[in-house]
Design a protein around this motif. Structure first.
Motif, mmCIF file in Angstrom:
data_model
loop_
_atom_site.group_PDB
_atom_site.id
_atom_site.type_symbol
_atom_site.label_atom_id
_atom_site.label_comp_id
_atom_site.label_asym_id
_atom_site.label_seq_id
_atom_site.Cartn_x
_atom_site.Cartn_y
_atom_site.Cartn_z
ATOM 1 N N ARG A 61 0.824 -1.210 0.000
ATOM 2 C CA ARG A 61 0.000 0.000 0.000
ATOM 3 C C ARG A 61 0.854 1.255 0.000
ATOM 4 O O ARG A 61 0.561 2.228 -0.687
ATOM 5 N N LEU B 169 -1.102 4.320 -1.732
ATOM 6 C CA LEU B 169 -2.431 4.268 -1.129
ATOM 7 C C LEU B 169 -2.366 4.774 0.312
ATOM 8 O O LEU B 169 -3.307 5.369 0.821
ATOM 9 N N ALA B 170 -1.251 4.490 0.967
ATOM 10 C CA ALA B 170 -1.035 4.992 2.318
ATOM 11 C C ALA B 170 0.296 5.741 2.317
ATOM 12 O O ALA B 170 1.163 5.470 1.491
ATOM 13 N N SER B 171 0.414 6.681 3.241
ATOM 14 C CA SER B 171 1.654 7.453 3.254
ATOM 15 C C SER B 171 2.612 6.882 4.290
ATOM 16 O O SER B 171 2.193 6.390 5.332
ATOM 17 N N LEU C 81 2.140 5.140 -11.849
ATOM 18 C CA LEU C 81 1.063 4.146 -11.739
ATOM 19 C C LEU C 81 0.528 3.606 -13.072
ATOM 20 O O LEU C 81 0.155 2.436 -13.129
ATOM 21 N N GLY D 247 -11.540 -5.965 -5.723
ATOM 22 C CA GLY D 247 -12.644 -5.107 -5.290
ATOM 23 C C GLY D 247 -13.432 -4.665 -6.514
ATOM 24 O O GLY D 247 -12.875 -4.010 -7.383
ATOM 25 N N PHE D 248 -14.695 -5.064 -6.578
ATOM 26 C CA PHE D 248 -15.475 -4.762 -7.775
ATOM 27 C C PHE D 248 -16.899 -4.355 -7.434
ATOM 28 O O PHE D 248 -17.377 -4.587 -6.335
ATOM 29 N N LEU E 143 -12.779 0.734 -14.523
ATOM 30 C CA LEU E 143 -11.445 0.963 -13.966
ATOM 31 C C LEU E 143 -10.486 1.477 -15.034
ATOM 32 O O LEU E 143 -9.604 2.280 -14.751
ATOM 33 N N GLU F 6 -17.335 3.498 -2.424
ATOM 34 C CA GLU F 6 -16.206 2.920 -3.166
ATOM 35 C C GLU F 6 -15.248 2.224 -2.200
ATOM 36 O O GLU F 6 -14.720 1.149 -2.493
ATOM 37 N N LEU G 295 -16.681 -1.141 -1.148
ATOM 38 C CA LEU G 295 -16.610 -2.197 -2.163
ATOM 39 C C LEU G 295 -15.174 -2.620 -2.448
ATOM 40 O O LEU G 295 -14.932 -3.639 -3.083
ATOM 41 N N GLY G 296 -14.198 -1.796 -2.001
ATOM 42 C CA GLY G 296 -12.806 -2.093 -2.316
ATOM 43 C C GLY G 296 -12.391 -1.523 -3.655
ATOM 44 O O GLY G 296 -11.267 -1.721 -4.107
ATOM 45 N N THR G 297 -13.307 -0.823 -4.316
ATOM 46 C CA THR G 297 -12.989 -0.264 -5.632
ATOM 47 C C THR G 297 -12.214 1.042 -5.513
ATOM 48 O O THR G 297 -11.559 1.451 -6.462
ATOM 49 N N ARG H 265 -9.475 1.650 -3.888
ATOM 50 C CA ARG H 265 -8.041 1.476 -4.088
ATOM 51 C C ARG H 265 -7.714 1.215 -5.551
ATOM 52 O O ARG H 265 -6.703 1.679 -6.069
ATOM 53 N N TYR H 266 -8.595 0.511 -6.245
ATOM 54 C CA TYR H 266 -8.300 0.249 -7.649
ATOM 55 C C TYR H 266 -8.514 1.489 -8.517
ATOM 56 O O TYR H 266 -7.809 1.670 -9.508
ATOM 57 N N LEU I 239 -7.860 4.504 -7.445
ATOM 58 C CA LEU I 239 -6.672 5.308 -7.177
ATOM 59 C C LEU I 239 -5.432 4.712 -7.840
ATOM 60 O O LEU I 239 -4.523 5.433 -8.227
ATOM 61 N N LEU I 240 -5.396 3.386 -7.977
ATOM 62 C CA LEU I 240 -4.240 2.745 -8.604
ATOM 63 C C LEU I 240 -4.289 2.857 -10.123
ATOM 64 O O LEU I 240 -3.280 2.627 -10.784
ATOM 65 N N ASN J 267 -4.914 13.338 1.877
ATOM 66 C CA ASN J 267 -3.930 12.758 2.796
ATOM 67 C C ASN J 267 -4.364 11.430 3.377
ATOM 68 O O ASN J 267 -3.676 10.861 4.213
ATOM 69 N N ASP K 37 -5.098 7.685 4.237
ATOM 70 C CA ASP K 37 -4.583 6.346 3.967
ATOM 71 C C ASP K 37 -5.751 5.476 3.522
ATOM 72 O O ASP K 37 -6.706 5.296 4.278
ATOM 73 N N VAL K 38 -5.666 4.975 2.328
ATOM 74 C CA VAL K 38 -6.739 4.105 1.848
ATOM 75 C C VAL K 38 -6.420 2.671 2.273
ATOM 76 O O VAL K 38 -5.566 2.020 1.697
ATOM 77 N N LEU K 39 -7.072 2.225 3.325
ATOM 78 C CA LEU K 39 -6.755 0.909 3.905
ATOM 79 C C LEU K 39 -7.910 -0.066 3.747
ATOM 80 O O LEU K 39 -7.863 -1.164 4.271
ATOM 81 N N SER K 40 -8.945 0.350 3.040
ATOM 82 C CA SER K 40 -10.112 -0.520 2.897
ATOM 83 C C SER K 40 -9.801 -1.637 1.912
ATOM 84 O O SER K 40 -8.958 -1.470 1.041
#
Ligand SMILES: Nc1ncnc2c1ncn2[C@@H]1O[C@H](COP(=O)(O)OP(=O)(O)OP(=O)(O)O)[C@@H](O)[C@H]1O
Ligand SMILES: [Mg+2]
Lengths: 323, 288
Positions: free
Chosen positions: A54, A59-61, A82, A93-94, A107, B108, B111-113, B115-116, B118-119, B283, B285-288
């Motif tokens: 992450r 995703l996390a800092s 990315l 996750g969908f 996506l 979002e 659902l876990g979406t 993080r995807y 953002l990625l 800022n 943290d996306v931890l889901s």
């Protein structure tokens, strides 16, 4: 057309720390993943693998430390790095109310650099590569665990990538799926893609990876080429014989440490004796000594240390999660 | 095997793209959801219920009782839409808008979406803007639904003719349709501040239901406070203060004062909540 080999690592961190409250989930790790390798990221549950991923992907800092991915400093270069990174992080996750195709289209649309003209084609391609073509139109709500995992992999493969980060990619897959993933990873690596794959399936890592890093309670306790890591472990001999005690006696006289062999399914009703610590001893000299002492040797093997032994010696025997 | 050209192809590809695809995808996901259609259907049912109830009841409605304009429906069907909007403003519209706005980021994440997305990378600011745009689109759709369904029910069940305004002037049917649209626009603008509050709350949690409930509670609390005379000083700052202040649009000529006041107030809420949401989300943290 092969990429010229770049010497800068695909992933590099220095003193990376990530804390949750007072606890460090990642405690100052210096990771170096060379380009073009398949890097297995190992570690027991809760050792900080997913947290590291992450942080690597922004995703996390991080609380402190430097990160560079594909040669660029993160998280500053997030937007330009990315698009070249395909990722599967902590399971898929969908949107359950969209089809497999619909999910990937969404996506892909989120990536501003992904050309919309080829979107449909790339989505179909990615679905095909993970064997989901026939379920592409089905709502994800109706997908099984393994199908979702495959869809997550397809998402990582939507565009040609320089780096793939896969967090437990074979979780929930059937044997065929696992094999497919393995061969997919190999072929991607053959094409020059760096693959960073976290797993606790050691057998899988042994088959798939060229390099490994081992996490334990937030620290990186070992990293390097797989062979080096294994060579650091101790080789041992396995003797199949009905004369267990005499064999053990001979082995200890030669300076080996006798012990019970794991899983004593030996042929001919014999028992196996394990001898570890053969430093500089020739195997044939051991056999000769055994035979000279009248031990009926029915089987004799020299085995290198397995990754599992090395893993356990690095991360400890304890079953309890470090909390 | 296509991966061998991975790096070279990416490097060669032009790094362009306007990035509108994400907005298109957001709208299509929003309006393809069963939940969205269920809420719009419920909103469409309100004017129809009002119209049918008025039609079936034998007693003439006493002027001054019941919702604004209710007494006028029997004389002129064009009032159905306006009456329905008045009925929906305090609860039904904030309820549906709260569901959509509270769901933006938290949904979002759940659902876990998130993080995807953002990625992908969607970009945090861009995602926030697109999510807000989706909520705004829903506000428009919600008021448009009530207005359209009200107009239809009015035309089918009651006589339609020139309308007498609050100022005593009479306007044509075409002009009154235009006024209905103005009121719908006014109410849409009224809901923008609430949407921004929902978006802000949504960045704080991974539990969409919590964010939805909190947003709806905010709208109720704001309206309750607006009714307490002791808090007179606070009233101009409440985002619901101008919610029912569209009577100005039913005068001849149209007075734009309340429309402007409302727009400024809502813009203030959008700016403040938007800035806070940005500060939180960029800022997070996306931890889901
Ligand atoms: N959101 C969170 N809040 C607080 N602590 C967390 C959070 N996520 C993870 N942790 C802690 O960080 C540590 C590392 O967790 P992480 O998920 O990285 O482990 P992991 O190596 O991926 O484990 P697994 O093999 O089970 O996936 C754990 O001790 C966990 O309790
Ligand atoms: Mg994990």
């Amino acid at each position: 057309m092969k990429e010229p080999v770049r010497s800068d690592p695909a992933i590099e961190t220095h003193g990376l720390v990530k804390r949750f409250g007072h606890r460090s989930a990642v405690d100052g790790i210096d990771l170096a993943v060379p380009r073009g390798t398949v890097f297995g990221f190992l570690g027991p549950n809760g050792s900080g693998k997913t947290t590291t991923i992450r942080v690597l992907l922004g995703l996390a800092s991080a609380n402190s430390g430097d990160i560079s991915v594909l040669g660029k400093a993160m998280p500053q270069a997030l937007a330009s790095v990315l698009p070249d990174v395909g990722a599967l992080v902590e399971g898929p996750g969908f949107y359950p109310f969209l089809s497999g195709t619909g999910n990937l289209m969404r996506l892909d649309a989120a990536d501003r650099h992904a050309p919309s003209s080829t979107r449909r084609h790339r989505v179909d391609d990615a679905l095909e590569r993970v064997g989901l073509s026939h379920a592409a139109g089905k709502k994800v709500r109706a997908y099984s665990l393994g199908m979702k995992q495959r869809l997550g992999l397809a998402n990582a493969l939507l565009r040609p990538r320089e780096l793939l980060v896969l967090d437990e990619p074979t979780n929930g897959l059937d044997p065929q799926g696992t094999r497919e993933v393995r061969s997919l990873v190999r072929s991607l690596a053959a094409g020059g893609t760096t693959v960073f794959v976290s797993s606790h399936l050691l057998a899988e890592v042994e088959q798939m990876c060229t390099h490994v890093g081992v996490m334990s309670a937030g620290r990186l306790v070992a990293q390097g080429p797989l062979d080096e890591l294994r060579a650091a472990g101790q080789a041992h001999v396995l003797v199949h014989t009905p004369d267990v005690e005499r064999a053990a006696h001979v082995l200890s006289r030669l300076g080996l440490v006798p012990g019970d062999a794991p899983g004593t399914g030996s042929p001919w009703g014999t028992t196996a004796v394990l001898g570890t610590g053969l430093d500089g001893l020739e195997p044939e000299a051991i056999v000769a000594a055994l035979v000279a002492d009248g031990v009926r040797v029915r089987g004799f093997t020299v085995e290198n240390a397995s990754l599992e032994e090395r893993f356990v010696s690095l991360t400890g025997e304890g079953f309890d999660v470090v909390g | 095997m296509s991966a061998e050209t991975a790096a070279s192809r990416n490097a060669g590809a032009p790094r362009q793209g306007k990035g509108w695809a994400l907005l298109g995808s957001e709208l299509s996901v929003l309006f393809r959801r069963l939940r969205t259609w269920a809420m719009l259907t419920a909103l469409a049912a309100v004017p129809i219920l009002i119209a049918v109830a008025v039609k079936l009841s034998s007693r003439p409605t006493t002027p001054g009782r019941g919702p604004l304009f209710l007494d006028r429906i029997t004389q002129n069907g064009l009032f159905v839409a306006v009456t329905a909007l008045v009925v929906c403003v305090p609860l039904f519209l904030p309820l549906t808008v709260g569901v959509v706005a509270g769901d933006t980021i938290a949904g979002e994440a759940n659902l876990g979406t998130l993080r995807y997305l953002l990625l992908a990378p969607a970009g945090r600011i861009r995602l926030l803007l697109v999510k807000y745009a989706g909520a705004v689109a829903f506000c428009c759709a919600a008021t448009a639904t009530v207005t359209a369904s009200g107009a239809l029910a009015g035309v089918v069940l009651f006589p339609v003719g020139p309308v007498t305004l609050l100022s005593g002037d009479t306007i044509s049917v075409g002009e009154s349709a235009w006024r209905s649209l103005l009121i719908a626009a006014y109410i849409t603008v009224s809901l923008l501040g609430l949407s921004a509050i929902g978006l802000l709350i949504s960045t704080f949690t991974d539990v969409p239901v919590g964010a939805m409930a909190a947003t709806i509670v905010f709208s109720v609390v704001s309206q309750v406070l607006d009714n307490l005379p002791q808090l007179e000083w606070l009233h101009p700052w409440l985002f619901s203060h101008h919610w029912l202040g569209f009577a100005d649009l039913l005068r001849q000529p149209v007075s734009w004062t309340s429309f402007g006041d409302n727009a400024i107030l809502q813009a203030g809420y959008i700016a403040v909540c938007g800035a806070l949401a940005y500060a939180k989300f960029s800022n997070k943290d996306v931890l889901s």
